[in-house]
Scaffold this active site. Structure first.
Site, short mmCIF file in Angstrom:
data_model
loop_
_atom_site.label_atom_id
_atom_site.label_comp_id
_atom_site.label_asym_id
_atom_site.label_seq_id
_atom_site.Cartn_x
_atom_site.Cartn_y
_atom_site.Cartn_z
N LYS A 153 0.81 -1.23 0.00
CA LYS A 153 0.00 0.00 0.00
C LYS A 153 0.84 1.27 0.00
O LYS A 153 0.49 2.26 -0.65
CB LYS A 153 -0.97 0.00 1.18
CG LYS A 153 -2.09 -1.02 1.04
CD LYS A 153 -3.10 -0.88 2.17
CE LYS A 153 -4.26 -1.84 1.99
NZ LYS A 153 -5.30 -1.64 3.03
N LEU A 206 2.66 4.00 23.07
CA LEU A 206 2.05 5.33 23.03
C LEU A 206 2.58 6.16 21.87
O LEU A 206 1.83 6.92 21.25
CB LEU A 206 2.30 6.05 24.36
CG LEU A 206 1.76 7.48 24.46
CD1 LEU A 206 0.26 7.52 24.23
CD2 LEU A 206 2.12 8.07 25.82
#
Length: 289
Positions: free
Chosen positions: A73, A161
């Site tokens: 992609k 995170l």
């Protein structure tokens, strides 16, 4: 000349590495037969190092365009001479087509995500707040869809995170990064909860309990998983037990295929129950339900 005459003999493809698992040929083959179009759609396995030459030779190989899946992609994004707005926002291309000799790239994943919810949970976009579990590549399409449909506050949680922070920085205002430890607290005011993680999919602990309590979610909340193997993931099972409206990921796969088919073959196909049952039958045969 009618649309069927224009589409006669047109060829399209899906490429990835590996590609044998793809159900895209079943979807497009169903539509070609249903619409009476004399065209073809085939799976073409292309190694990463060969993708750029494959993309450059689409016209020479007689292709009108095709779909691109993992791991190509980003390479398709780089190869395209022109990109649609969704592809630019998401940073990846899953649909290629030729236009006046130029290679064009688009991304229909966000469209497919939203169209699936429109069909199965109309009114979902009235939610002010959405919670997205996971910050991988697929979550970018989800976040783009949410922002495009006017969701005011999108919380993205991820075990790492920094991945969530990177995604929030990419999209800017209205997208907020959180650690996985904060997910539980965020459930209570989320009108839409989206699982984009591999937790609960085949080969990733599908028999295990999903590690977030969903009973504190608003009673009108919608829960959806972009995974469709298995059809009922651990996340969806838990959401259902909590009394939430649930939407499986198969519809996203079906709806994201619509725009590409229309570009290559000139007719807009419909996502119907008959198509869904056709794919479910294949999944059952493969033991993938």
């Amino acid at each position: 000349m009618d649309d069927k005459s224009m589409a006669r003999g047109r060829k399209a493809f899906v490429t990835g590495f590996p590609i044998r698992h793809s159900r895209s040929p079943l979807i497009h083959g169903f539509w070609l037969k249903e619409l009476g179009i004399d065209g073809s759609y085939e799976a073409v396995e292309v190694k990463p190092e060969d993708f750029s030459s494959f993309a450059a030779s689409l016209a020479a190989n007689g292709f009108a365009g095709g779909n691109v899946t993992i791991p190509h992609k980003e390479a398709a994004y780089a190869a395209a001479e022109s990109l649609d707005e969704a592809a630019r926002a998401i940073g990846a291309v899953n649909t290629l087509w030729l236009e006046n000799g130029r290679l064009c790239g688009g991304n229909t994943d966000a469209y497919g995500f939203a169209a699936n919810l429109d069909a199965s949970a109309p009114g979902w976009d009235k939610a002010d707040r959405a919670l997205v579990l996971g910050a991988g590549g697929a979550s970018r399409a989800v976040v783009h869809a949410l922002l495009s449909r006017g969701v005011c506050h999108v919380s993205v949680v991820n075990r790492t995170l920094s991945r969530a922070e990177e995604l929030a920085a990419h999209f800017g205002a209205r997208v907020y990064a959180h650690s996985w430890d904060e997910a539980q607290a965020l459930v209570s005011n989320a009108g839409l909860i989206v699982n984009t993680t591999a937790l609960g999919m085949s080969g990733h602990g599908e028999g295990q309990d999903f590690p977030i309590d969903l009973t504190c979610a608003p009673k009108e909340a919608v829960a959806t998983d972009i995974v469709y193997v298995p059809l009922r993931t651990a996340f969806l099972n838990k959401a259902e037990k909590a009394g939430l409206k649930t939407v499986d990921g198969l519809g996203m796969l079906l709806h994201q295929a619509v725009p590409g088919f229309e570009r290559w073959f000139g007719q807009r196909p419909q996502v119907t129950q008959a198509l869904r049952e056709h794919i479910l039958a294949d999944m059952a045969k493969a033991g993938a339900l």
